[in-house]
Design an enzyme around this catalytic site. Structure first.
Site, PDB file in Angstrom:
ATOM      1  N   LYS A 162      85.474 -59.428  17.488  1.00 32.84           N
ATOM      2  CA  LYS A 162      84.819 -60.648  18.110  1.00 32.84           C
ATOM      3  C   LYS A 162      85.913 -61.926  17.492  1.00 32.84           C
ATOM      4  O   LYS A 162      86.435 -62.649  18.308  1.00 32.84           O
ATOM      5  CB  LYS A 162      83.862 -60.918  18.390  1.00 32.84           C
ATOM      6  CG  LYS A 162      82.785 -60.040  19.472  1.00 32.84           C
ATOM      7  CD  LYS A 162      81.713 -59.393  19.402  1.00 32.84           C
ATOM      8  CE  LYS A 162      81.533 -58.530  19.517  1.00 32.84           C
ATOM      9  NZ  LYS A 162      79.166 -57.936  19.635  1.00 32.84           N
ATOM     10  N   GLY A 218      71.950 -57.587  24.081  1.00 34.16           N
ATOM     11  CA  GLY A 218      70.865 -57.239  25.361  1.00 34.16           C
ATOM     12  C   GLY A 218      71.189 -56.959  26.559  1.00 34.16           C
ATOM     13  O   GLY A 218      72.616 -58.074  27.310  1.00 34.16           O
TER      14      GLY A 218
HETATM   15  P1  NDP Z   1      75.676 -48.366  27.680  1.00 33.57           P
HETATM   16  O1  NDP Z   1      75.938 -47.014  26.489  1.00 33.57           O
HETATM   17  O2  NDP Z   1      74.630 -48.212  27.723  1.00 33.57           O
HETATM   18  O3  NDP Z   1      76.496 -47.854  28.773  1.00 33.57           O
HETATM   19  C1  NDP Z   1      77.750 -47.278  29.765  1.00 33.57           C
HETATM   20  C2  NDP Z   1      77.824 -47.634  30.711  1.00 33.57           C
HETATM   21  O4  NDP Z   1      78.884 -46.604  31.287  1.00 33.57           O
HETATM   22  C3  NDP Z   1      76.638 -45.218  31.245  1.00 33.57           C
HETATM   23  O5  NDP Z   1      76.445 -45.727  32.576  1.00 33.57           O
HETATM   24  C4  NDP Z   1      77.657 -44.364  30.851  1.00 33.57           C
HETATM   25  O6  NDP Z   1      76.998 -43.756  32.055  1.00 33.57           O
HETATM   26  C5  NDP Z   1      78.928 -44.948  31.996  1.00 33.57           C
HETATM   27  N1  NDP Z   1      80.202 -43.970  31.213  1.00 33.57           N
HETATM   28  C6  NDP Z   1      80.070 -44.440  29.600  1.00 33.57           C
HETATM   29  N2  NDP Z   1      81.437 -43.558  29.052  1.00 33.57           N
HETATM   30  C7  NDP Z   1      82.321 -43.493  30.393  1.00 33.57           C
HETATM   31  C8  NDP Z   1      82.798 -42.244  30.752  1.00 33.57           C
HETATM   32  N3  NDP Z   1      83.629 -41.943  29.660  1.00 33.57           N
HETATM   33  N4  NDP Z   1      83.616 -42.132  31.938  1.00 33.57           N
HETATM   34  C9  NDP Z   1      82.438 -42.605  32.301  1.00 33.57           C
HETATM   35  N5  NDP Z   1      81.638 -43.509  32.529  1.00 33.57           N
HETATM   36  C10 NDP Z   1      81.209 -43.538  31.005  1.00 33.57           C
HETATM   37  O7  NDP Z   1      76.981 -49.937  27.148  1.00 33.57           O
HETATM   38  P2  NDP Z   1      76.251 -51.207  27.752  1.00 33.57           P
HETATM   39  O8  NDP Z   1      75.819 -51.272  28.398  1.00 33.57           O
HETATM   40  O9  NDP Z   1      76.165 -51.548  26.328  1.00 33.57           O
HETATM   41  O10 NDP Z   1      78.269 -51.625  26.604  1.00 33.57           O
HETATM   42  C11 NDP Z   1      78.996 -51.817  27.766  1.00 33.57           C
HETATM   43  C12 NDP Z   1      80.264 -52.429  27.373  1.00 33.57           C
HETATM   44  O11 NDP Z   1      79.497 -53.660  27.247  1.00 33.57           O
HETATM   45  C13 NDP Z   1      80.208 -52.194  25.932  1.00 33.57           C
HETATM   46  O12 NDP Z   1      81.683 -52.100  25.975  1.00 33.57           O
HETATM   47  C14 NDP Z   1      80.075 -52.703  24.861  1.00 33.57           C
HETATM   48  O13 NDP Z   1      80.805 -53.173  24.103  1.00 33.57           O
HETATM   49  C15 NDP Z   1      79.619 -54.201  26.173  1.00 33.57           C
HETATM   50  N6  NDP Z   1      78.307 -55.198  25.518  1.00 33.57           N
HETATM   51  C16 NDP Z   1      77.444 -54.818  25.269  1.00 33.57           C
HETATM   52  C17 NDP Z   1      76.231 -55.074  24.865  1.00 33.57           C
HETATM   53  C18 NDP Z   1      75.157 -54.577  25.255  1.00 33.57           C
HETATM   54  O14 NDP Z   1      73.758 -55.590  23.968  1.00 33.57           O
HETATM   55  N7  NDP Z   1      74.480 -53.714  25.318  1.00 33.57           N
HETATM   56  C19 NDP Z   1      76.641 -56.617  24.992  1.00 33.57           C
HETATM   57  C20 NDP Z   1      78.212 -57.621  24.716  1.00 33.57           C
HETATM   58  C21 NDP Z   1      79.215 -55.815  25.556  1.00 33.57           C
HETATM   59  P3  NDP Z   1      75.878 -43.220  31.396  1.00 33.57           P
HETATM   60  O15 NDP Z   1      75.027 -43.886  32.003  1.00 33.57           O
HETATM   61  O16 NDP Z   1      76.385 -41.889  32.447  1.00 33.57           O
HETATM   62  O17 NDP Z   1      75.676 -42.375  30.713  1.00 33.57           O
HETATM   63  N1  HSE Z   2      76.797 -54.385  19.733  1.00 36.09           N
HETATM   64  C1  HSE Z   2      77.353 -55.438  19.889  1.00 36.09           C
HETATM   65  C2  HSE Z   2      76.362 -55.975  19.020  1.00 36.09           C
HETATM   66  C3  HSE Z   2      77.159 -56.186  21.173  1.00 36.09           C
HETATM   67  O1  HSE Z   2      74.982 -55.849  18.251  1.00 36.09           O
HETATM   68  O2  HSE Z   2      76.278 -57.550  18.730  1.00 36.09           O
HETATM   69  C4  HSE Z   2      77.277 -57.396  22.022  1.00 36.09           C
HETATM   70  O3  HSE Z   2      78.970 -57.355  21.904  1.00 36.09           O
END
Ligand code: NDP
Ligand code: HSE
Length: 436
Positions: free
Chosen positions: A205, A302
């Site tokens: 970031k 979140g």
């Molecule tokens: P999750 O692990 O909750 O969700 C990931 C999703 O992508 C799932 O639906 C998963 O499938 C799918 N997936 C993962 N790998 C693959 C693959 N190789 N092929 C196909 N599908 C895949 O992640 P988050 O929602 O937490 O995070 C998503 C993105 O957002 C990341 O880049 C993260 O850094 C970013 N982010 C997250 C934040 C947060 O608060 N969580 C905040 C800001 C950014 P399945 O459900 O079947 O496992």
């Molecule tokens: N894992 C990251 C954090 C998600 O805790 O800040 C948001 O980018």
């Protein structure tokens, strides 16, 4: 009203949150962008798993290629995380003439220069507000709100998981591993939580923020990175006694020698607003030469908080769908042909104050030996405390706050101090920032 179809790659925490917020606020969102936004398809690895959102009306698939090749879908939202297959899918989507929204900071930090160039070549947008500081609209603030300024420096708490862990350890005395598990259950942590704990996520970031601030191409490999795993409750307590909080901070600063980009634990005076940013909340201070210091605060992770940023990008794209492509705000806020690589200041050349904790034998002359070495290396002392050993024969703790010094001088001084017979362990050293 015009309908815009969106395809989600990933339906986990952020993907599910995005569907939920669109369902909850769809009417207002449509009034804002003049389009009805419909999530028509979503991909996941396992489409039989329960989801945090309704999936009725969404075509679920395990084949993301089906989504990026669907001619009816105009906007692809990548929320899978990781470098591959996300990168290849985004490249293909951009080449197919689709706009892309992503929350994937690892991908933008490591491959953003290439991805933005491909987006520009195909006259489409690659938007990434959610990649930095969760729900805080910091990209919009820096690219648009602060465009009159020359940015001098920025400093931020930009990992929600890390800040949540530090806060829970300090306030509840919780064990590191327990709090990390809770952060994972709340959906805050990265797929590999080492990225949160070892500062890699914050470094991704910070790299993006530095490019937005100084108009330089992304240069992730030059970010100096330390995580929070070495912070002990003892240092948190001693720092508080001295009037400071320990925060994991990302700092980017433009100096005469070049640009500093670093993430590491930092003592901040407790009276600064950012020192009081706790839990999953993030905050970024940006110092512009016209506006002065500005502070942006909000949830750093979140489901729905991050979805707020994802959907803001979708709204921006919807508003631009019929506009000439050169009217879009440039990806890094500066016209692409105006981005300029800048020299990076190595960490040894950085000037900061320090908190030092030394475990020493409780006998006369020790303090004098330490202060002599510091003095010989041009380091003066702002404050000093000695904590008596907790039991007979244990080490006493000497706590020092120094004034600002170039890091290489501090390293030389500490190497000399650690050769003293009366010093029992390697020194604990944490940088101090006044953020003024
Ligand atoms: P999750 O692990 O909750 O969700 C990931 C999703 O992508 C799932 O639906 C998963 O499938 C799918 N997936 C993962 N790998 C693959 C693959 N190789 N092929 C196909 N599908 C895949 O992640 P988050 O929602 O937490 O995070 C998503 C993105 O957002 C990341 O880049 C993260 O850094 C970013 N982010 C997250 C934040 C947060 O608060 N969580 C905040 C800001 C950014 P399945 O459900 O079947 O496992
Ligand atoms: N894992 C990251 C954090 C998600 O805790 O800040 C948001 O980018």
């Amino acid at each position: 009203m015009k309908v815009v179809k969106v395809g989600l790659l990933g339906l986990g925490t952020v993907g599910g949150g995005t569907v939920n917020v669109l369902a909850k606020n769809g009417a207002d969102i449509s009034r804002r962008c003049g389009c009805e936004i419909i999530v028509s398809s979503a991909s996941a690895r396992d489409i039989t798993r329960p989801r945090i959102c309704e999936t009725d009306g969404i075509q679920l698939t395990t084949t993301p290629e089906d989504i990026i090749n669907d001619p009816d879908i105009q906007i692809i939202v990548e929320l899978m995380g990781g470098e591959e297959p996300a990168k290849s899918l985004i490249l293909k989507a951009l080449s197919n003439g689709k706009h892309v929204v992503t929350a994937n900071k690892a991908l933008i930090a490591n491959h953003g220069n290439e991805l933005f160039a491909v987006a520009e070549k195909h006259n489409v947008t690659l938007a990434y507000e959610a990649a930095i500081a969760g729900g805080i609209p910091i990209v919009k603030a820096m690219r648009e709100g602060l465009s009159a300024n020359s940015i001098e420096w920025l400093a931020g708490i930009i990992n929600g998981t890390g800040n949540f862990i530090l806060t829970e350890m300090r306030d509840k005395g919780s064990a590191f591993a327990d709090v990390l598990k809770e952060a994972q259950e709340l959906g805050y942590a990265e797929a590999d939580p080492e990225y949160d704990v070892e500062g890699i996520d914050a470094a991704h970031k910070l790299c993006i923020l530095a490019s937005l601030a100084f108009g330089m191409p992304l240069d992730f490999k030059s970010v100096y990175t330390e995580g929070i795993s070495t912070i002990t409750p003892l240092d948190v307590t001693y720092a508080e006694e001295l009037g400071y909080r320990i925060k994991h901070l990302g700092v980017a600063r433009k100096t005469d020698k070049g640009v500093e980009m670093r993430v590491h634990p930092t003592l901040i005076p407790e009276k600064r607003l950012i020192a009081n940013v706790d839990g999953v909340m993030n905050a970024v201070v940006v110092k512009g030469n016209a506006v002065g210091s500005t502070l942006y605060y909000g949830p750093g992770a979140g489901a729905e908080a991050t979805a707020s940023a994802v959907i803001a990008d979708i709204v921006d794209i919807c508003r631009q769908l019929d506009a000439p492509s050169d009217s879009a705000v440039p990806a890094l806020g500066f016209a692409t042909d105006q981005l300029k690589a800048l020299p990076i200041v190595p960490i040894e050349e950085i000037i900061t104050a320090y908190y030092l904790r030394l475990s020493v034998e409780d006998k006369p002359g020790v303090m004098a030996a330490i202060t002599t070495i510091l003095g010989n290396n041009g380091i003066s002392i702002e404050a000093v405390q000695q904590k008596e050993p907790e039991q007979h024969g244990a080490s006493a703790q000497v706590i020092l706050l120094t004034n600002s010094v170039v890091e290489k001088s501090m390293l030389i001084a500490l190497a000399q101090i650690e050769t003293l017979d009366s010093v029992n362990q390697p020194a604990i050293r944490i940088r101090v920032e006044s953020l003024q």
